[in-house]
Every structure is written in C-alpha cells, then in structure tokens.
Design an enzyme around this catalytic site. Sequence first.
Site, mmCIF file in Angstrom:
data_model
loop_
_atom_site.group_PDB
_atom_site.id
_atom_site.type_symbol
_atom_site.label_atom_id
_atom_site.label_comp_id
_atom_site.label_asym_id
_atom_site.label_seq_id
_atom_site.Cartn_x
_atom_site.Cartn_y
_atom_site.Cartn_z
ATOM 1 N N ILE A 1 -1.449 3.814 2.167
ATOM 2 C CA ILE A 1 -0.312 3.916 3.090
ATOM 3 C C ILE A 1 -0.104 5.349 3.580
ATOM 4 C CG2 ILE A 1 0.856 1.892 2.169
ATOM 5 C CD1 ILE A 1 2.709 3.737 0.606
ATOM 6 N N GLU A 2 -0.654 6.326 2.866
ATOM 7 C CA GLU A 2 -0.502 7.720 3.306
ATOM 8 C C GLU A 2 -1.450 8.061 4.450
ATOM 9 O OE1 GLU A 2 1.356 10.393 2.698
ATOM 10 O OE2 GLU A 2 2.721 9.359 1.335
ATOM 11 N N SER A 3 -2.716 7.696 4.295
ATOM 12 C CA SER A 3 -3.731 8.159 5.244
ATOM 13 C C SER A 3 -4.680 7.069 5.722
ATOM 14 C CB SER A 3 -4.564 9.257 4.586
ATOM 15 O OG SER A 3 -5.249 8.734 3.444
#
Length: 264
Positions: A44-46
């Site tokens: 979900i971050e990158s």
Amino acid sequence: ERYTIRNPRHLAALRRLSEYYFPVFEDALMRHDMPLELKFLPVIESALNATAHSRMGAAGLWQFMPGTGKSYGLDINSWVDERNDPYLSTDAAARMLKHDYEKFGDWSLVLAAYNCGSGNVGKAIARAGGVKDFWVIYPYLPRETRGYVPAFIAATYIMNNYSQHNIKPRHAIKAIEGDTAVVHYDMRMEQIAKACGISVEEIKGFNPQYKTTFIPGGRRRSTIALPVDLTVRFAGIEDSIYQGTLTPATYLVADDSTLTAAID
C-alpha cells in the site's frame, strides 16, 4: 474491490514483484523478531515499486521522507539514495516499526503511526482518554490514516487469497534469489556487467539506489545486489575488475573451479 474488481491486472503484477521482494522483507522482519505480515506494508505504500516517489518527497518501497530516512541511517547524496535500496530501506523500516511498537504496544497503532507519525497517534490516544486501540481513536486520526489500516488489512487478505478470486500472478522477471556484495572500489556498472555476464539494465533493476551507473565504493560503504551466483563471482574478481586486468577467459567463468583458475 480495489484489487479484485477495479484492477485485477495490477494485483497480478504485485504478486509477480512479491516473489522477489517478499523474501527480502521476511529476512529483515525475522532478524528483528517482528510479524511477517508487515511485509504487506509496501504493497500500500509503493505498490512494490523500489523507485516510487511521492509528491511530498517520500521515496522507495517503504516511502521514507528524506529526514526520516537519514535519521535511520539511509544516505541521500549525489550518487545514491538508499531509500531506494531494497535491503537497507527494509532494515530501516523494520527498526522504525519496532521502535513504534515499543511505544504503543499495538500493531494497528504502529501502522497508523507509519502513515501519520507517532506524534499524531499519541495526540489521538490522549483525545480518546488514553485508550490504545485503533478503532477507539479512529475519529481523532487524520482522514487518510483512518483508511490506512483498513487498506493494509485488505492488501494482506488479497495477497494471501488472490487465487480465490481467479487471479493468476505473473512470474517474477528478476531472479528469485538475490544477495549483496561489498564494493570496495569506485567502479561502473558497465565494468561489472561485462565481467559477470549480466546486462547493465539488470544491474540497475537490482540496485535502484544508485542514481547513475557509477558506484562510489572507494569513498563510502557501498554494496551491490546481484543474483546469488553472480554475487559470488563478483566477490572473487572485484580486484581484477578494478585494476582492469581481466582476460577474456575470466569473463567466461561458469563455476567456482573455473573462476579460481581464471583468477590464478
């Protein structure tokens, strides 16, 4: 819905990338005695993109801001941005997450802190009467953070259960098993590529932390990630690469015995 209905092809690509990156994440998490489920955080971050950059200036798989990255020992200079280094940034993220867990004692709160900062989570806890529970402090968190933990739960579910939704992952492009070697001299990826029988583009793919093909091994601590067999090969002929004394026979080494003979 995001992964299975709106963009299932994106999920298939994530599964492909996970074949390479998850072993790196799991190794660091095990070293720090942390839950392996945290390996889903970069989803979900990158979206598992080691060179991802946000409009706010965050970078890498774990989306470190410059100041935070430097505070956890990641170098950012003219040659390198270690926020993009899969190995170093993962170790830094594990230390950061572990520090927040020692503070909050709850992994949902740790995830929230990763998104909005431990200070904001601390304020939300205070406003909720001191209760350390994500769903209790939920109304007092920034809007983006309220959706962050549910997004993590969704990513964890779907990365484990994608087959139940008739989604087939693509196979990894990169070699599954990678390793790192220390680079002791200034050199270019072109030299390493020629000596180890690998393309410069492949080396760049394994080493997104380097801004150019130059590796500043002689003036700072540097490492290079390669497929396991090539890591061993590079370590054995690094001096010859630097000195420019490699012969054509050395370029063609196929196994350890041939490598030893070529070096001798």
